[in-house]
Scaffold this motif. Structure first.
Motif, mmCIF file in Angstrom:
data_model
loop_
_atom_site.group_PDB
_atom_site.id
_atom_site.type_symbol
_atom_site.label_atom_id
_atom_site.label_comp_id
_atom_site.label_asym_id
_atom_site.label_seq_id
_atom_site.Cartn_x
_atom_site.Cartn_y
_atom_site.Cartn_z
ATOM 1 N N CYS A 146 18.636 -24.496 1.685
ATOM 2 C CA CYS A 146 17.811 -25.577 2.243
ATOM 3 C C CYS A 146 16.969 -25.065 3.408
ATOM 4 C CB CYS A 146 18.705 -26.733 2.709
ATOM 5 S SG CYS A 146 19.416 -27.695 1.352
ATOM 6 N N THR A 147 17.610 -24.410 4.359
ATOM 7 C CA THR A 147 16.856 -23.839 5.472
ATOM 8 C C THR A 147 16.018 -22.671 4.959
ATOM 9 O OG1 THR A 147 18.819 -22.516 6.023
ATOM 10 C CG2 THR A 147 18.477 -24.559 7.251
ATOM 11 N N ASP A 148 15.036 -22.242 5.758
ATOM 12 C CA ASP A 148 14.112 -21.193 5.315
ATOM 13 C C ASP A 148 14.870 -19.930 4.917
ATOM 14 O OD1 ASP A 148 12.087 -22.938 5.849
ATOM 15 O OD2 ASP A 148 11.397 -21.938 7.675
ATOM 16 N N ASN A 149 14.517 -19.397 3.773
ATOM 17 C CA ASN A 149 15.153 -18.196 3.235
ATOM 18 C C ASN A 149 14.175 -17.511 2.300
ATOM 19 O OD1 ASN A 149 15.903 -18.988 0.213
ATOM 20 N ND2 ASN A 149 16.231 -20.786 1.519
ATOM 21 N N ALA A 150 14.486 -16.293 1.905
ATOM 22 C CA ALA A 150 13.583 -15.556 1.017
ATOM 23 C C ALA A 150 13.980 -15.677 -0.447
ATOM 24 C CB ALA A 150 13.531 -14.087 1.429
ATOM 25 N N VAL A 151 15.192 -16.158 -0.716
ATOM 26 C CA VAL A 151 15.627 -16.308 -2.107
ATOM 27 C C VAL A 151 14.706 -17.279 -2.849
ATOM 28 C CG1 VAL A 151 17.488 -17.153 -3.592
ATOM 29 C CG2 VAL A 151 18.021 -15.695 -1.631
ATOM 30 N N MET A 152 14.290 -18.344 -2.146
ATOM 31 C CA MET A 152 13.411 -19.318 -2.796
ATOM 32 C C MET A 152 12.042 -18.713 -3.112
ATOM 33 S SD MET A 152 12.707 -21.821 0.451
ATOM 34 C CE MET A 152 11.516 -21.420 1.765
ATOM 35 N N GLY A 153 11.742 -17.559 -2.540
ATOM 36 C CA GLY A 153 10.516 -16.841 -2.883
ATOM 37 C C GLY A 153 10.514 -16.330 -4.313
ATOM 38 N N ALA A 154 11.631 -16.543 -5.030
ATOM 39 C CA ALA A 154 11.687 -16.197 -6.457
ATOM 40 C C ALA A 154 10.647 -16.958 -7.261
ATOM 41 C CB ALA A 154 13.086 -16.486 -7.010
ATOM 42 N N VAL B 133 0.841 -1.208 0.000
ATOM 43 C CA VAL B 133 0.000 0.000 0.000
ATOM 44 C C VAL B 133 0.872 1.253 0.000
ATOM 45 C CG1 VAL B 133 -1.656 1.332 1.352
ATOM 46 C CG2 VAL B 133 -1.967 -1.134 1.094
ATOM 47 N N ALA B 134 1.883 1.275 0.886
ATOM 48 C CA ALA B 134 2.721 2.471 1.029
ATOM 49 C C ALA B 134 3.505 2.768 -0.246
ATOM 50 C CB ALA B 134 3.680 2.281 2.202
ATOM 51 N N TRP B 135 3.966 1.703 -0.923
ATOM 52 C CA TRP B 135 4.789 1.887 -2.120
ATOM 53 C C TRP B 135 3.996 1.711 -3.411
ATOM 54 C CZ3 TRP B 135 9.261 -1.746 -0.150
ATOM 55 C CH2 TRP B 135 9.979 -1.090 0.879
ATOM 56 N N ASN B 136 2.697 1.439 -3.276
ATOM 57 C CA ASN B 136 1.823 1.272 -4.442
ATOM 58 C C ASN B 136 2.335 0.166 -5.369
ATOM 59 O OD1 ASN B 136 -0.437 1.810 -6.048
ATOM 60 N ND2 ASN B 136 0.680 3.313 -7.306
ATOM 61 N N LYS B 137 2.545 -1.021 -4.788
ATOM 62 C CA LYS B 137 3.049 -2.176 -5.528
ATOM 63 C C LYS B 137 2.056 -3.326 -5.433
ATOM 64 C CE LYS B 137 6.890 0.055 -6.210
ATOM 65 N NZ LYS B 137 7.225 0.604 -7.550
ATOM 66 N N PRO B 138 1.947 -4.162 -6.469
ATOM 67 C CA PRO B 138 1.075 -5.339 -6.374
ATOM 68 C C PRO B 138 1.667 -6.385 -5.441
ATOM 69 C CG PRO B 138 2.253 -5.342 -8.457
ATOM 70 C CD PRO B 138 2.557 -4.028 -7.798
ATOM 71 N N LEU B 139 0.786 -7.271 -4.952
ATOM 72 C CA LEU B 139 1.151 -8.277 -3.961
ATOM 73 C C LEU B 139 1.062 -9.680 -4.561
ATOM 74 C CD1 LEU B 139 1.701 -8.585 -0.804
ATOM 75 C CD2 LEU B 139 -0.746 -9.052 -0.613
ATOM 76 N N VAL B 140 1.983 -10.545 -4.156
ATOM 77 C CA VAL B 140 1.964 -11.941 -4.591
ATOM 78 C C VAL B 140 2.077 -12.825 -3.354
ATOM 79 C CG1 VAL B 140 2.985 -13.701 -6.079
ATOM 80 C CG2 VAL B 140 3.220 -11.278 -6.672
ATOM 81 N N ALA B 141 1.122 -13.738 -3.166
ATOM 82 C CA ALA B 141 1.158 -14.679 -2.052
ATOM 83 C C ALA B 141 1.829 -15.965 -2.508
ATOM 84 C CB ALA B 141 -0.249 -14.966 -1.538
ATOM 85 N N VAL B 142 2.844 -16.408 -1.766
ATOM 86 C CA VAL B 142 3.669 -17.548 -2.159
ATOM 87 C C VAL B 142 3.413 -18.735 -1.237
ATOM 88 C CG1 VAL B 142 6.070 -18.372 -2.233
ATOM 89 C CG2 VAL B 142 5.477 -16.136 -3.199
ATOM 90 N N ASN B 143 3.361 -19.926 -1.828
ATOM 91 C CA ASN B 143 3.286 -21.161 -1.051
ATOM 92 C C ASN B 143 4.712 -21.562 -0.654
ATOM 93 O OD1 ASN B 143 3.351 -24.107 -0.524
ATOM 94 N ND2 ASN B 143 1.194 -24.053 -1.098
ATOM 95 N N HIS B 144 4.960 -21.649 0.635
ATOM 96 C CA HIS B 144 6.286 -21.949 1.177
ATOM 97 C C HIS B 144 6.834 -23.285 0.660
ATOM 98 C CE1 HIS B 144 9.415 -22.205 4.318
ATOM 99 N NE2 HIS B 144 8.985 -23.413 4.587
ATOM 100 N N LEU B 145 5.965 -24.271 0.438
ATOM 101 C CA LEU B 145 6.412 -25.580 -0.018
ATOM 102 C C LEU B 145 6.822 -25.536 -1.489
ATOM 103 C CD1 LEU B 145 3.788 -27.840 1.791
ATOM 104 C CD2 LEU B 145 6.067 -27.151 2.563
ATOM 105 N N GLN B 146 6.061 -24.833 -2.314
ATOM 106 C CA GLN B 146 6.456 -24.635 -3.702
ATOM 107 C C GLN B 146 7.817 -23.933 -3.770
ATOM 108 O OE1 GLN B 146 3.265 -22.426 -5.512
ATOM 109 N NE2 GLN B 146 1.842 -24.152 -5.517
ATOM 110 N N ALA B 147 8.021 -23.002 -2.844
ATOM 111 C CA ALA B 147 9.280 -22.250 -2.822
ATOM 112 C C ALA B 147 10.462 -23.153 -2.479
ATOM 113 C CB ALA B 147 9.177 -21.099 -1.825
ATOM 114 N N HIS B 148 10.264 -24.114 -1.557
ATOM 115 C CA HIS B 148 11.359 -25.023 -1.202
ATOM 116 C C HIS B 148 11.836 -25.825 -2.412
ATOM 117 C CE1 HIS B 148 12.667 -24.758 2.870
ATOM 118 N NE2 HIS B 148 11.476 -24.935 3.406
ATOM 119 N N ILE B 149 10.908 -26.269 -3.240
ATOM 120 C CA ILE B 149 11.308 -26.991 -4.450
ATOM 121 C C ILE B 149 11.971 -26.035 -5.440
ATOM 122 C CG2 ILE B 149 10.512 -28.346 -6.424
ATOM 123 C CD1 ILE B 149 10.509 -29.841 -3.754
#
Length: 340
Positions: free
Chosen positions: A306-314, A100-116
Motif C-alpha cells: 500500500c505504501t510507496d514501493n517499487a514492486v508495484m512498478g511491475a 546508458v551505463a548498462w545499455n538497457k532500454p528505459l520505461v517511464a511509469v505512472n505512479h498512480l497506475q502502479a498503485h492500482i
C-alpha cells in the motif's frame, strides 16, 4: 523478461527486480519517516537529498537479493509522475544513468497506475476492468481502469488528500508522525459515534472528495477558531480515542460512499484499492462490507504494497507489452491531481 524498477516519487526510496509473471526476485525500501518526523510532514528538499544518498544502495540491495547481474536485466523502469519534483528527478536521473551505463532500454511509469497494479500483484486473476481508488498522503482519486495502463479520471479530492488529513489531525493531537497509523491506533479504543463530524460532498452527484472541512471541524472541536496552542491540549485517553475514531469513521464513510457511487456510475463489477491509507483496518473492513452488500468484487493491495514501493512498478511489464519503451528524453511530470 527481468526488469529493475525504481520508485522515488515522495519520501520512500525503493527498488525491485521483477520477472515476467510477475514475480518479485528482490525488493528494498529505505524509509524517511524519522527525517520528516520533527516537521510533522514531508519536506521536499529533505526528501530529495535523502534520495540522493540512498538510491544506489537500495538498487544494489534489490539486485543482490535477486542474485542476478545487471547484464541479466532487460529494462529499467522508473516512476516519473506524479510526485515531488526533486524526488522524481533523483529517481529518473539514476534510471537514465544506469540505462546508458548498462545499455538497457528505459520505461517511464505512472505512479498512480502502479498503485492500482499493486492489487494485481496479489490477485491470481485479472483485475481489469475495475474502478480504481487511490487513497494516500498525496492523492485521493477514483479512476475507471480499462487496463493496467488505461485509466480515466472520475473524480478526486478538491483540497486535502485523505492521508494528508490524517497527518494534520495527528499533528494537532501531538501524535507521532506519520499521522495515519498513529490516529488509527488511538481510534481502536474509541467510539466512532462520539463526534458528528461532516461527510463533505457525500450524496452529491459527482465523484469528488473534500477533507479540508473535516480537518477544520476537528480543530474547532479541540480549540475553537483562531490561533491556538495545541501543545496545551488536555485530553484523557478516552477523549483522544473517541475523537480519533470519529474522525477516522468520517474519512472512511466518505471513501466508501464515493467508491460505491463510482461502481454504480461505471457499471464495473470490481473495485481495486491502493495507496498508503488502503492499509487502514477500518477502511478495509468497511469496503469489504460494502462489497458484500452491493455484490461487487473487491481487491485491496496487501498492506506491504500500500505504501510507496517499487514492486508495484511491475506495471512496466504491461506497459512494455502495450507501448514499448521510452526514450532518454523522457522528463518528470511533478504535481498532484486534484478534482477541480
Amino acid at each position: 523478461m527481468i526488469i529493475l524498477t525504481i520508485e522515488s516519487t515522495c519520501d520512500e526510496t525503493a527498488a525491485a527486480v521483477i520477472a515476467s509473471g510477475p514475480h518479485v526476485l528482490g525488493a528494498a525500501v529505505a524509509t524517511q519517516t524519522e527525517l520528516h518526523a520533527r516537521f510533522q510532514g514531508v519536506v521536499p528538499e529533505v526528501a530529495a537529498r535523502a534520495h540522493v544518498q540512498r538510491i544506489l544502495p537500495v538498487i544494489d540491495e534489490a539486485i543482490r537479493q535477486a542474485d542476478i547481474d545487471p547484464a541479466d536485466l532487460d529494462a529499467i523502469a522508473v516512476a516519473n509522475t506524479p510526485g515531488l519534483a526533486g524526488s522524481l528527478m533523483v529517481g529518473l536521473t539514476a534510471a537514465k544513468t544506469l540505462a546508458v551505463a548498462w545499455n538497457k532500454p528505459l520505461v517511464a511509469v505512472n505512479h498512480l497506475q502502479a498503485h492500482i497494479y499493486a492489487c494485481q500483484m496479489s490477485d491470481p486473476g485479472e483485475i481489469y476492468p475495475c474502478v480504481g481508488l487511490i487513497v494516500s498522503g498525496g492523492h485521493t482519486s477514483l479512476y475507471a481502469c480499462h487496463s493496467a495502463t488505461e485509466l480515466d479520471y472520475l473524480g478526486g479530492t478538491i483540497d486535502d488528500a485523505a492521508g494528508e488529513a490524517f497527518d494534520k489531525v495527528g499533528a494537532m493531537l501531538g501524535l507521532p508522525f506519520p499521522g495515519g497509523p498513529s490516529v488509527s491506533r488511538a481510534a481502536a479504543a474509541g467510539n466512532p459515534k462520539a463526534h458528528d463530524f461532516p461527510r463533505s460532498l457525500v450524496g452529491e452527484d459527482h465523484l469528488n472528495f473534500s477533507f479540508s472541512g473535516l480537518k477544520t471541524a476537528v480543530r474547532y472541536c479541540l480549540v475553537g477558531p483562531g490561533k491556538q496552542d495545541f501543545s496545551q491540549l488536555d485530553l484523557s485517553e478516552q477523549q483522544l480515542a473517541d475523537l480519533c475514531a470519529s474522525f477516522e469513521q468520517a474519512v472512511v464513510d466518505c471513501l466508501v460512499a464515493k467508491s460505491r457511487q463510482a461502481i454504480r456510475q461505471t457499471g464495473f463489477s470490481k473495485l481495486c484499492v491502493g495507496g498508503g491509507v488502503a492499509a487502514n483496518g477500518r477502511l478495509r473492513a468497511a469496503l469489504a462490507e460494502a462489497a458484500d452488500r452491493d455484490g461487487f468484487g473487491l481487491v485491496i493491495a496487501p498492506p506491504d504494497l500500500c505504501t510507496d514501493n517499487a514492486v508495484m512498478g511491475a506495471v512496466a511489464l504491461e506497459q512494455i507489452e502495450r507501448h514499448g519503451y521510452d526514450s532518454l528524453d523522457v522528463d518528470i511530470h511533478p504535481g498532484l491531481q486534484r478534482g477541480y
